[in-house]
Structure formats: structure tokens, C-alpha cells
Design a protein around this motif. Structure first.
Motif, mmCIF file in Angstrom:
data_model
loop_
_atom_site.group_PDB
_atom_site.id
_atom_site.type_symbol
_atom_site.label_atom_id
_atom_site.label_comp_id
_atom_site.label_asym_id
_atom_site.label_seq_id
_atom_site.Cartn_x
_atom_site.Cartn_y
_atom_site.Cartn_z
ATOM 1 N N SER A 47 76.294 24.889 53.045
ATOM 2 C CA SER A 47 75.175 25.979 53.060
ATOM 3 C C SER A 47 76.219 27.093 52.660
ATOM 4 O O SER A 47 77.324 27.740 52.996
ATOM 5 C CB SER A 47 74.581 25.954 54.401
ATOM 6 N N MET B 94 67.345 25.218 50.569
ATOM 7 C CA MET B 94 67.452 23.943 50.602
ATOM 8 C C MET B 94 67.122 23.128 52.095
ATOM 9 O O MET B 94 67.364 24.311 52.612
ATOM 10 C CB MET B 94 69.111 24.190 50.416
ATOM 11 N N LEU C 22 67.941 21.754 55.762
ATOM 12 C CA LEU C 22 68.904 21.061 56.127
ATOM 13 C C LEU C 22 67.699 20.125 57.322
ATOM 14 O O LEU C 22 67.490 19.739 57.708
ATOM 15 C CB LEU C 22 69.021 22.256 56.859
ATOM 16 N N ALA D 228 73.047 19.936 53.890
ATOM 17 C CA ALA D 228 71.915 19.868 52.888
ATOM 18 C C ALA D 228 71.953 18.778 51.916
ATOM 19 O O ALA D 228 73.237 18.765 51.329
ATOM 20 C CB ALA D 228 71.575 21.475 51.988
ATOM 21 N N TYR E 299 69.205 28.739 56.042
ATOM 22 C CA TYR E 299 68.804 27.916 54.520
ATOM 23 C C TYR E 299 68.994 28.430 53.342
ATOM 24 O O TYR E 299 69.256 29.569 53.814
ATOM 25 C CB TYR E 299 67.088 27.702 54.849
#
Length: 96
Positions: A2, A18, A20, A33, A51
Motif C-alpha cells: 500500500s 485501491m 484491500l 491491494a 487506502y
């Protein structure tokens, strides 16, 4: 991994971020991700730092309010707006 450390991008309306994996206690698991993403339909400040935002809808924001669960993307156009080398905005260490 990340990319949330020093990432100054915020989860505002239209932000692409993205996905998760989620733990059993409904918490995002860092560095999980893959190729899935989501689009923020409104500002989501509590996702900042959790995120990784990587893009933003720049045209057609009005369409976001008409999306419904289960809608399919039939066509998408990804455009590079910047010219030259991309230099991401970053936060100072310890800054919000």
C-alpha cells in the motif's frame, strides 16, 4: 505494498482508490491491494492513510450519483492528463 505513507491525496468525491482485503473484524489489511478499485461517491476522509488513492474522475461526476449496486462498467477511458515525469504530492512526516 500500500502506498499510503506520505500520500497527500485525499478520498474526495470521484477519487479512485485501491481495494484491500478485509479482516474478520472488518478492518482493511495493509499491503493486500490487487487489481480491484473503488470510486468514492462522496468525501471519505476516514479512509485517508488506509487506502491508496491513485486517480480521480475528472469528467462525468454527475454519473456517480446515478450508479447503483450491480451496475457494470461497459466502457472506460483512462487518460493521462499530466505531461512529463509524475511527481506525487507528499505530506511531511507526522503531518495529517
Amino acid at each position: 505494498n500500500s502506498e499510503v505513507d506520505n500520500n497527500a491525496r485525499r478520498h474526495e468525491k470521484g477519487t479512485l482508490s485501491m481495494c484491500l482485503e478485509i479482516s474478520q473484524d472488518a478492518q482493511p489489511i495493509p499491503n493486500t491491494a490487487g487489481s480491484q478499485f473503488f470510486i468514492c461517491l462522496d468525501s471519505q476522509p476516514y479512509w485517508n492513510g488506509l487506502y491508496t488513492p491513485f486517480g480521480k474522475v475528472v469528467d462525468g461526476l454527475d454519473v456517480l450519483s446515478r450508479l447503483d449496486k450491480g451496475d457494470e462498467i461497459k466502457d472506460i477511458k483512462i487518460m493521462q492528463i499530466r505531461e512529463g515525469i509524475y511527481k506525487p504530492k507528499t505530506r511531511k512526516k507526522g503531518g495529517g
